[in-house]
Structures are given as structure tokens and as C-alpha cells.
Design a protein around this motif. Structure first.
Motif, PDB file in Angstrom:
ATOM      1  N   SER A  13       3.544 -15.727 -29.602  1.00 55.64           N
ATOM      2  CA  SER A  13       3.216 -15.173 -28.297  1.00 55.64           C
ATOM      3  C   SER A  13       1.845 -15.667 -27.861  1.00 55.64           C
ATOM      4  CB  SER A  13       3.251 -13.640 -28.320  1.00 55.64           C
ATOM      5  OG  SER A  13       2.241 -13.147 -29.157  1.00 55.64           O
TER       6      SER A  13
ATOM      7  N   PRO B  72      -1.410 -14.488 -13.830  1.00 53.81           N
ATOM      8  CA  PRO B  72      -0.982 -13.699 -14.977  1.00 53.81           C
ATOM      9  C   PRO B  72       0.548 -13.651 -15.044  1.00 53.81           C
ATOM     10  CG  PRO B  72      -2.444 -12.424 -13.552  1.00 53.81           C
ATOM     11  CD  PRO B  72      -2.163 -13.719 -12.863  1.00 53.81           C
ATOM     12  N   ASP B  73       1.074 -13.624 -16.225  1.00 51.05           N
ATOM     13  CA  ASP B  73       2.513 -13.568 -16.403  1.00 51.05           C
ATOM     14  C   ASP B  73       2.812 -12.639 -17.570  1.00 51.05           C
ATOM     15  OD1 ASP B  73       5.032 -16.228 -16.401  1.00 51.05           O
ATOM     16  OD2 ASP B  73       5.151 -14.128 -15.877  1.00 51.05           O
ATOM     17  N   SER B  74       4.019 -12.182 -17.652  1.00 53.53           N
ATOM     18  CA  SER B  74       4.409 -11.287 -18.729  1.00 53.53           C
ATOM     19  C   SER B  74       4.651 -12.075 -20.005  1.00 53.53           C
ATOM     20  CB  SER B  74       5.682 -10.541 -18.332  1.00 53.53           C
ATOM     21  OG  SER B  74       6.105  -9.733 -19.397  1.00 53.53           O
ATOM     22  N   VAL B  75       4.411 -11.438 -21.136  1.00 54.56           N
ATOM     23  CA  VAL B  75       4.643 -12.084 -22.425  1.00 54.56           C
ATOM     24  C   VAL B  75       6.113 -12.445 -22.599  1.00 54.56           C
ATOM     25  CG1 VAL B  75       4.548 -11.718 -24.924  1.00 54.56           C
ATOM     26  CG2 VAL B  75       2.648 -10.998 -23.496  1.00 54.56           C
ATOM     27  N   HIS B  76       7.029 -11.651 -22.034  1.00 54.83           N
ATOM     28  CA  HIS B  76       8.446 -11.955 -22.248  1.00 54.83           C
ATOM     29  C   HIS B  76       8.832 -13.308 -21.659  1.00 54.83           C
ATOM     30  CE1 HIS B  76       9.030 -10.038 -18.237  1.00 54.83           C
ATOM     31  NE2 HIS B  76      10.019 -10.919 -18.143  1.00 54.83           N
ATOM     32  N   THR B  77       8.159 -13.750 -20.626  1.00 48.60           N
ATOM     33  CA  THR B  77       8.447 -15.071 -20.070  1.00 48.60           C
ATOM     34  C   THR B  77       8.054 -16.164 -21.060  1.00 48.60           C
ATOM     35  OG1 THR B  77       8.057 -14.198 -17.846  1.00 48.60           O
ATOM     36  CG2 THR B  77       8.032 -16.590 -18.091  1.00 48.60           C
TER      37      THR B  77
END
Length: 104
Positions: free
Chosen positions: A8, A19-24
Motif C-alpha cells: 500500500s 489525494p486518492d483512496s488506498v483501495h485504488t
């Protein structure tokens, strides 16, 4: 060998990026694993992949590189079961466990 790994981004998004989500980021890594053609499974915490040493490590490296654009640094956790001459253990280990639980 079977490798269980988690990768991650960390340290926040790279300078100048949104900013982006970790799931992406994780999805980018899992796509690399699935596209590899090696037996694999993803759970909520780890992705497992089975194959020969060089093949598996190349996929782990590529998955790690796929996450790099999402953070200033990358965190990689890896655990390996190195058992030469054995294949199909990604499922075999679970099947033996389930049989043992059924016998208990």
C-alpha cells in the motif's frame, strides 16, 4: 512457493497530485497479480500468489511498482512458504485444514 503480501502507499499522495483512496492503489496491485496468470487469492488483508521463486517475486515487484504512483513511499509486507517440489498448495493447505476440522 506461496507468498502472502500486502502492499500500500504511505506518506500521503505524491507532491502535486490529487489525494486518492488506498483501495485504488491496492486495486492496481491486485490487477498485476491477476494478470500474471499465476494462482492467486485476495482477502481483506493479503494477496497470496503461488509459483516458482523468480515468477512470484517478479509479480510482487511489479505489484509494488504499480502502487508507487499513489504515495510518496510504499509499504510492503511479505511472508513466504518455500516448499520445493510442491504445487497446488494455495488450495491444498486449506483443503487439509478443512478435513482436519471435519475430523475434530
Amino acid at each position: 512457493m506461496i507468498v502472502a503480501f500486502s502492499v500500500s502507499p504511505s506518506g500521503g499522495p505524491p507532491a502535486g497530485s490529487e489525494p486518492d483512496s488506498v483501495h485504488t492503489a491496492v486495486a492496481a496491485a491486485v490487477k498485476v497479480v491477476r494478470d500474471s496468470g499465476l494462482p492467486n487469492r485476495t482477502s481483506s488483508m493479503f494477496t497470496e500468489i503461488e509459483g516458482e521463486w523468480d515468477d512470484v517475486m517478479a509479480v510482487v515487484k511489479a505489484a509494488t511498482e504499480a502502487v508507487a504512483p499513489f504515495g510518496r513511499r510504499v509499504s510492503l509486507v511479505l511472508k513466504a512458504d518455500i516448499r520445493p517440489g510442491h504445487t497446488g498448495e494455495l488450495d491444498g493447505k486449506i483443503e487439509r485444514l478443512e478435513r482436519a476440522l471435519g475430523d475434530a
